[in-house]
Scaffold this motif. Structure first.
Motif, mmCIF file in Angstrom:
data_model
loop_
_atom_site.group_PDB
_atom_site.id
_atom_site.type_symbol
_atom_site.label_atom_id
_atom_site.label_comp_id
_atom_site.label_asym_id
_atom_site.label_seq_id
_atom_site.Cartn_x
_atom_site.Cartn_y
_atom_site.Cartn_z
ATOM 1 N N GLU A 254 116.991 -37.081 12.973
ATOM 2 C CA GLU A 254 116.623 -35.321 13.458
ATOM 3 C C GLU A 254 117.902 -35.952 14.827
ATOM 4 O O GLU A 254 118.281 -35.206 15.321
ATOM 5 N N GLN A 255 117.163 -37.105 15.531
ATOM 6 C CA GLN A 255 117.968 -37.966 16.759
ATOM 7 C C GLN A 255 118.856 -37.987 16.466
ATOM 8 O O GLN A 255 120.397 -37.324 17.387
ATOM 9 N N ASP B 128 121.043 -31.045 13.740
ATOM 10 C CA ASP B 128 119.296 -31.657 13.539
ATOM 11 C C ASP B 128 118.428 -30.211 13.436
ATOM 12 O O ASP B 128 117.325 -30.771 12.925
ATOM 13 N N GLN B 129 118.764 -29.125 13.486
ATOM 14 C CA GLN B 129 118.055 -28.273 12.957
ATOM 15 C C GLN B 129 117.574 -28.015 11.453
ATOM 16 O O GLN B 129 116.558 -28.152 10.858
ATOM 17 N N SER B 130 119.074 -28.281 10.822
ATOM 18 C CA SER B 130 119.358 -28.119 9.625
ATOM 19 C C SER B 130 118.055 -29.774 8.737
ATOM 20 O O SER B 130 117.245 -29.720 8.002
ATOM 21 N N VAL B 131 118.266 -30.097 9.551
ATOM 22 C CA VAL B 131 117.814 -32.283 9.567
ATOM 23 C C VAL B 131 115.895 -32.213 9.317
ATOM 24 O O VAL B 131 115.322 -32.075 8.458
ATOM 25 N N ARG B 132 115.529 -31.031 10.805
ATOM 26 C CA ARG B 132 114.075 -30.740 10.729
ATOM 27 C C ARG B 132 113.758 -29.144 9.944
ATOM 28 O O ARG B 132 113.078 -30.060 9.498
ATOM 29 N N GLU B 133 114.603 -28.843 9.938
ATOM 30 C CA GLU B 133 113.969 -27.541 8.460
ATOM 31 C C GLU B 133 113.919 -28.519 7.085
ATOM 32 O O GLU B 133 112.642 -28.211 6.018
ATOM 33 N N PHE C 274 113.170 -39.264 8.804
ATOM 34 C CA PHE C 274 113.312 -37.716 9.577
ATOM 35 C C PHE C 274 113.841 -37.637 10.564
ATOM 36 O O PHE C 274 114.477 -37.362 11.986
ATOM 37 N N PRO C 275 112.349 -38.757 11.553
ATOM 38 C CA PRO C 275 112.827 -37.617 13.252
ATOM 39 C C PRO C 275 113.943 -38.923 13.645
ATOM 40 O O PRO C 275 114.457 -38.431 14.648
ATOM 41 N N ALA D 231 121.447 -36.728 14.120
ATOM 42 C CA ALA D 231 122.047 -35.446 13.949
ATOM 43 C C ALA D 231 121.559 -34.765 15.060
ATOM 44 O O ALA D 231 123.409 -34.030 15.162
ATOM 45 N N GLY D 232 121.366 -34.374 15.974
ATOM 46 C CA GLY D 232 121.672 -33.794 17.666
ATOM 47 C C GLY D 232 122.535 -34.301 18.347
ATOM 48 O O GLY D 232 123.501 -33.724 18.922
#
Length: 285
Positions: free
Chosen positions: A118-119, A160-165, A114-115, A121-122
């Protein structure tokens, strides 16, 4: 006087004997009729009671047959249920392996990625936002030039926020799934106990059913005995009714015989009263 008194006594004895014979005949007939009626009534009640017992045994026999069928069905159902529970245990074992081992491992692998996701995705969100904002709106040589990439990207929540959540939502889920192994194993062991108990119940039902089956010939024997006894009771009633008249005839003959025995006292008393015996004795002398 003595002869006359003795004659009167002999006449009274003879008459009394005849009266006694007549009274005895009537009393004997009544007594025999009463005894026969009471005995016949008793036998009739006995026969009716035996009929009731026979019907009760027949009903019990039919009920036991129905119970036997129900017990056989229950035994078969218990065996099938025990087999179903036994066949379900491997499924629980497989579910335990998947839910407490394979799925948590896969989730942890996904969480580890996920990290990076997230990157990525950002970067994707930034790129799509840039492309969405790309516009050409110029006037060149008197010509209006309007151009865009046709990308419509304006999400309420950045990618990226959706992936983090989503990653945060998976926190603790692998550990929770691993704890399911304990409960699934307990359920598996309980199913083993239930299956064993159900098989024991099926065996007990089979034993009870066998004993119920043994009652059938016993009831048949009771029915046979009751039927035989009832038939003999009816035969006894018929015999009593036919023998009553014979007994009454016997009493009549006995009383007639008793009355006949009084002829001699009557004759002797009559001679003594009329003094004919004395006249006959003097004539002979």
């Amino acid at each position: 006087m003595v002869r006359r008194f003795l004659g009167i006594v002999m006449l009274l004895i003879g008459v009394g004997g005849i009266v006694l014979a007549i009274w005895g005949a009537r009393l004997g007939h009544r007594l025999v009729d009463r005894i026969a009626a009471n005995f016949d009534q008793t036998l009739e009640l006995t026969s009716q009671s035996l009929d009731t017992v026979s019907e009760t045994l027949a009903l019990a026999k039919s009920s036991i047959a129905d119970v036997n069928t129900v017990m056989e069905t229950a035994e078969t159902t218990a065996d099938d249920l025990a087999q179903t529970v036994t066949d379900t245990r491997p499924l629980l074992g497989q579910i335990s392996s998947v839910a407490s081992d394979q799925v948590p491992d896969s989730l942890e692998t996904i969480q580890q990625a996920f990290p990076s996701l997230e990157q990525v995705a950002g970067v994707i969100d930034s790129t799509l936002t840039t492309l969405n904002n790309f516009r050409i709106d110029e006037e060149i040589l008197g010509l209006e030039l309007q151009y865009d990439l046709g990308i419509d990207y304006e999400p309420e929540v950045p990618f990226d926020q959706s992936v983090r959540e989503l990653g945060e939502g998976l926190e603790g889920l692998p550990e929770s799934l691993r704890t399911l192994e304990i409960y699934i194993n307990v359920a598996n062991n309980n199913l083993q106990t239930v299956s064993r108990d159900i098989r024991t119940l099926a065996d007990d039902l089979g034993t009870v059913n066998g004993r119920i089956t043994e009652l059938d010939p016993i009831l048949d024997e009771y029915l046979r005995l009751i039927t035989t006894t009832n038939d003999r009771t009816r035969q006894m009633r018929a015999q009593i009714n036919s023998e009553v008249q014979t007994i009454k005839n016997g009493i009549t003959l006995a009383m007639i015989w008793l009355a006949i025995t009084q002829v001699a006292p009557l004759y002797l008393g009559w001679e003594l009263v009329t003094n004919r015996r004395g006249s006959d004795s003097n004539a002979l002398s």
